[in-house]
Design a protein around this motif. Structure first.
Motif, PDB file in Angstrom:
ATOM      1  N   ASP A   1       0.826  -1.144  -0.078  1.00  8.35           N
ATOM      2  CA  ASP A   1       0.016   0.098  -0.032  1.00  8.35           C
ATOM      3  C   ASP A   1       0.905   1.393   0.160  1.00  8.35           C
ATOM      4  O   ASP A   1       0.612   1.986  -0.690  1.00  8.35           O
ATOM      5  N   SER A   2       1.936   1.177   0.858  1.00 11.47           N
ATOM      6  CA  SER A   2       2.692   2.503   0.835  1.00 11.47           C
ATOM      7  C   SER A   2       3.510   2.657  -0.137  1.00 11.47           C
ATOM      8  O   SER A   2       3.635   3.862  -0.740  1.00 11.47           O
ATOM      9  N   VAL A   3       4.072   1.703  -1.001  1.00 20.60           N
ATOM     10  CA  VAL A   3       4.592   1.606  -2.337  1.00 20.60           C
ATOM     11  C   VAL A   3       3.774   2.447  -3.399  1.00 20.60           C
ATOM     12  O   VAL A   3       4.102   3.414  -3.979  1.00 20.60           O
ATOM     13  N   PHE A   4       2.666   1.844  -3.525  1.00 24.28           N
ATOM     14  CA  PHE A   4       1.592   2.018  -4.569  1.00 24.28           C
ATOM     15  C   PHE A   4       0.873   3.574  -4.195  1.00 24.28           C
ATOM     16  O   PHE A   4       0.964   4.505  -5.257  1.00 24.28           O
ATOM     17  N   LEU A   5       1.012   3.924  -2.974  1.00 23.19           N
ATOM     18  CA  LEU A   5       0.423   5.010  -2.714  1.00 23.19           C
ATOM     19  C   LEU A   5       1.426   6.569  -3.130  1.00 23.19           C
ATOM     20  O   LEU A   5       1.266   7.440  -3.715  1.00 23.19           O
ATOM     21  N   THR A   6       2.753   5.815  -2.759  1.00 29.91           N
ATOM     22  CA  THR A   6       3.826   6.717  -3.204  1.00 29.91           C
ATOM     23  C   THR A   6       3.905   7.208  -4.689  1.00 29.91           C
ATOM     24  O   THR A   6       4.118   8.128  -5.174  1.00 29.91           O
ATOM     25  N   LEU A   7       3.882   5.650  -5.453  1.00 33.16           N
ATOM     26  CA  LEU A   7       4.075   6.086  -6.901  1.00 33.16           C
ATOM     27  C   LEU A   7       2.877   6.901  -7.414  1.00 33.16           C
ATOM     28  O   LEU A   7       2.833   7.556  -8.357  1.00 33.16           O
ATOM     29  N   TYR A   8       1.607   6.521  -6.673  1.00 32.59           N
ATOM     30  CA  TYR A   8       0.334   7.274  -7.141  1.00 32.59           C
ATOM     31  C   TYR A   8       0.557   9.014  -6.860  1.00 32.59           C
ATOM     32  O   TYR A   8       0.366   9.571  -7.985  1.00 32.59           O
ATOM     33  N   VAL A   9       1.242   9.311  -5.879  1.00 33.06           N
ATOM     34  CA  VAL A   9       1.443  10.762  -5.495  1.00 33.06           C
ATOM     35  C   VAL A   9       2.350  11.378  -6.285  1.00 33.06           C
ATOM     36  O   VAL A   9       2.353  12.436  -7.055  1.00 33.06           O
ATOM     37  N   LEU A  10       3.642  10.488  -6.515  1.00 32.25           N
ATOM     38  CA  LEU A  10       4.593  11.047  -7.662  1.00 32.25           C
ATOM     39  C   LEU A  10       4.292  11.167  -9.043  1.00 32.25           C
ATOM     40  O   LEU A  10       4.799  11.961  -9.478  1.00 32.25           O
TER      41      LEU A  10
ATOM     42  N   LEU B   1       6.988   8.505 -14.534  1.00 32.32           N
ATOM     43  CA  LEU B   1       6.022   7.801 -13.749  1.00 32.32           C
ATOM     44  C   LEU B   1       4.635   8.292 -14.085  1.00 32.32           C
ATOM     45  O   LEU B   1       3.734   7.481 -14.105  1.00 32.32           O
ATOM     46  N   ASN B   2       4.370   9.456 -14.508  1.00 37.72           N
ATOM     47  CA  ASN B   2       3.118   9.958 -15.065  1.00 37.72           C
ATOM     48  C   ASN B   2       2.569   9.378 -16.103  1.00 37.72           C
ATOM     49  O   ASN B   2       1.322   9.193 -16.036  1.00 37.72           O
ATOM     50  N   LYS B   3       3.465   8.529 -16.952  1.00 35.54           N
ATOM     51  CA  LYS B   3       2.843   7.927 -17.970  1.00 35.54           C
ATOM     52  C   LYS B   3       1.912   6.822 -17.583  1.00 35.54           C
ATOM     53  O   LYS B   3       1.181   6.278 -18.361  1.00 35.54           O
ATOM     54  N   ASN B   4       2.256   6.353 -16.568  1.00 34.95           N
ATOM     55  CA  ASN B   4       1.470   5.082 -15.754  1.00 34.95           C
ATOM     56  C   ASN B   4       0.523   5.607 -14.669  1.00 34.95           C
ATOM     57  O   ASN B   4       0.268   4.596 -13.715  1.00 34.95           O
ATOM     58  N   HIS B   5       0.228   6.832 -14.619  1.00 40.42           N
ATOM     59  CA  HIS B   5      -0.725   7.327 -13.389  1.00 40.42           C
ATOM     60  C   HIS B   5      -1.749   6.653 -13.416  1.00 40.42           C
ATOM     61  O   HIS B   5      -2.228   6.232 -12.159  1.00 40.42           O
ATOM     62  N   GLY B   6      -2.579   6.056 -14.606  1.00 38.42           N
ATOM     63  CA  GLY B   6      -4.021   5.398 -14.518  1.00 38.42           C
ATOM     64  C   GLY B   6      -3.662   4.018 -13.620  1.00 38.42           C
ATOM     65  O   GLY B   6      -4.311   3.551 -12.696  1.00 38.42           O
ATOM     66  N   PHE B   7      -2.503   3.240 -14.109  1.00 40.78           N
ATOM     67  CA  PHE B   7      -2.302   2.157 -13.574  1.00 40.78           C
ATOM     68  C   PHE B   7      -1.869   2.437 -11.915  1.00 40.78           C
ATOM     69  O   PHE B   7      -2.659   1.556 -11.212  1.00 40.78           O
ATOM     70  N   PHE B   8      -1.324   3.308 -11.557  1.00 42.75           N
ATOM     71  CA  PHE B   8      -1.056   3.400  -9.901  1.00 42.75           C
ATOM     72  C   PHE B   8      -2.277   4.034  -9.360  1.00 42.75           C
ATOM     73  O   PHE B   8      -2.408   3.879  -8.154  1.00 42.75           O
ATOM     74  N   PHE B   9      -3.042   4.563 -10.233  1.00 44.30           N
ATOM     75  CA  PHE B   9      -4.506   5.029  -9.470  1.00 44.30           C
ATOM     76  C   PHE B   9      -5.062   3.798  -8.879  1.00 44.30           C
ATOM     77  O   PHE B   9      -5.720   3.578  -7.887  1.00 44.30           O
ATOM     78  N   TRP B  10      -5.349   2.765  -9.817  1.00 47.33           N
ATOM     79  CA  TRP B  10      -5.946   1.452  -9.632  1.00 47.33           C
ATOM     80  C   TRP B  10      -5.438   0.698  -8.739  1.00 47.33           C
ATOM     81  O   TRP B  10      -5.918   0.218  -7.612  1.00 47.33           O
ATOM     82  N   VAL B  11      -3.939   0.393  -8.601  1.00 45.58           N
ATOM     83  CA  VAL B  11      -3.312  -0.383  -7.705  1.00 45.58           C
ATOM     84  C   VAL B  11      -3.248   0.209  -6.262  1.00 45.58           C
ATOM     85  O   VAL B  11      -3.449  -0.472  -5.397  1.00 45.58           O
ATOM     86  N   SER B  12      -3.112   1.650  -6.216  1.00 48.46           N
ATOM     87  CA  SER B  12      -3.043   2.260  -4.939  1.00 48.46           C
ATOM     88  C   SER B  12      -4.466   2.088  -4.293  1.00 48.46           C
ATOM     89  O   SER B  12      -4.673   1.927  -3.210  1.00 48.46           O
TER      90      SER B  12
END
Ligand code: FES
Length: 235
Positions: free
Chosen positions: A158-167, A199-210
């Motif tokens: 959860d922490s890893v994916f939240l970090t990637l989502y925010v970044l 990272l922004n290119k995969n923002h949608g993916f990070f949205f879902w996984v987080s």
């Protein structure tokens, strides 16, 4: 006159819309129910990510003090807008698919103008990242020594994916590299902006996984805390 949902597309365009709508609505219902429940958010070294501040109160669930940050951040997120514009408002349901007739005035009219608050929610979301990491590290400390259970892995994920989502947030990208006329005079910011852009290119993916990881971690802790299942201790 063309009807709503009419399209010349021949692929199964509705699958993504339907799956997005289902996951999105279920996630909202689950989060609201859990936030109101106000118990079963702690077990051993684990603390549910929905309850980052486990304040003891008899009259209100502790999640209610903080829930507005992830809720506001997500609802105003550019990718999340795409999800609910398509899947909930069908506006449009997908590319090249006819939407219902509406008097849409863009995001300059109320209530859409409130979506511009996203850049301010970002600052609060950034503050939440180290708090999630603090609880992730604590989940590996069992009575003073290092240990690991399935819950530790879920909280860490959860922490890893939240970090990637925010970044990977579009507003964070602007914060890191916007308002600069000449990158050659600010190499450090250029490097940060390039990293955030990748990272922004995969923002949608990070949205879902987080989104999914926070629910899975919370559900696991809830089941442990209520005595429904036993912990899977790895060492
Ligand atoms: Fe999605 Fe900022 S644009 S979190």
């Amino acid at each position: 006159m063309e009807r709503t949902f009419s399209t010349s597309r021949t692929d199964s365009w509705w699958v993504e819309t339907l799956v997005s709508a289902s996951v999105f609505v279920l996630a909202i219902i689950y989060s609201i129910v859990r936030a109101l429940e106000g118990k079963f958010f702690q077990w051993g070294p684990y603390l549910s990510p929905l309850y980052p501040f486990p304040i003891e109160t008899a009259w209100i669930s502790p999640a209610m003090f903080t829930m507005w940050v992830p809720a506001g951040f997500r609802i105003t997120c550019y990718f999340c807008r795409r999800v609910y514009y398509r899947s909930v408002f069908a506006d449009p349901p997908a590319c090249m698919v006819r939407e219902p007739k509406r008097n849409y005035k863009g995001e300059s009219a109320f209530p859409y103008i409130l979506l511009n608050l996203h850049r301010y929610f970002l600052f609060f979301a950034i503050l939440f990242v180290p708090i999630h990491w603090f609880h992730a590290i604590k989940s590996f400390i069992w009575e003073g020594s290092f240990g690991m259970g399935l819950g530790s892995i879920l909280i860490l994920a959860d922490s890893v994916f939240l970090t990637l989502y925010v970044l990977s947030c579009h507003s964070f990208r602007h914060l890191s590299g916007g308002r600069i006329d000449n990158y050659s005079q600010n190499n450090a910011r250029y490097k940060i902006w390039k990293f955030v852009s990748s990272l922004n290119k995969n923002h949608g993916f990070f949205f879902w996984v987080s989104l999914i990881s926070v629910i899975v971690a919370d559900l696991y802790i809830r089941l442990l805390s209520s005595g429904t299942i036993n912990e899977i201790r790895i060492f």
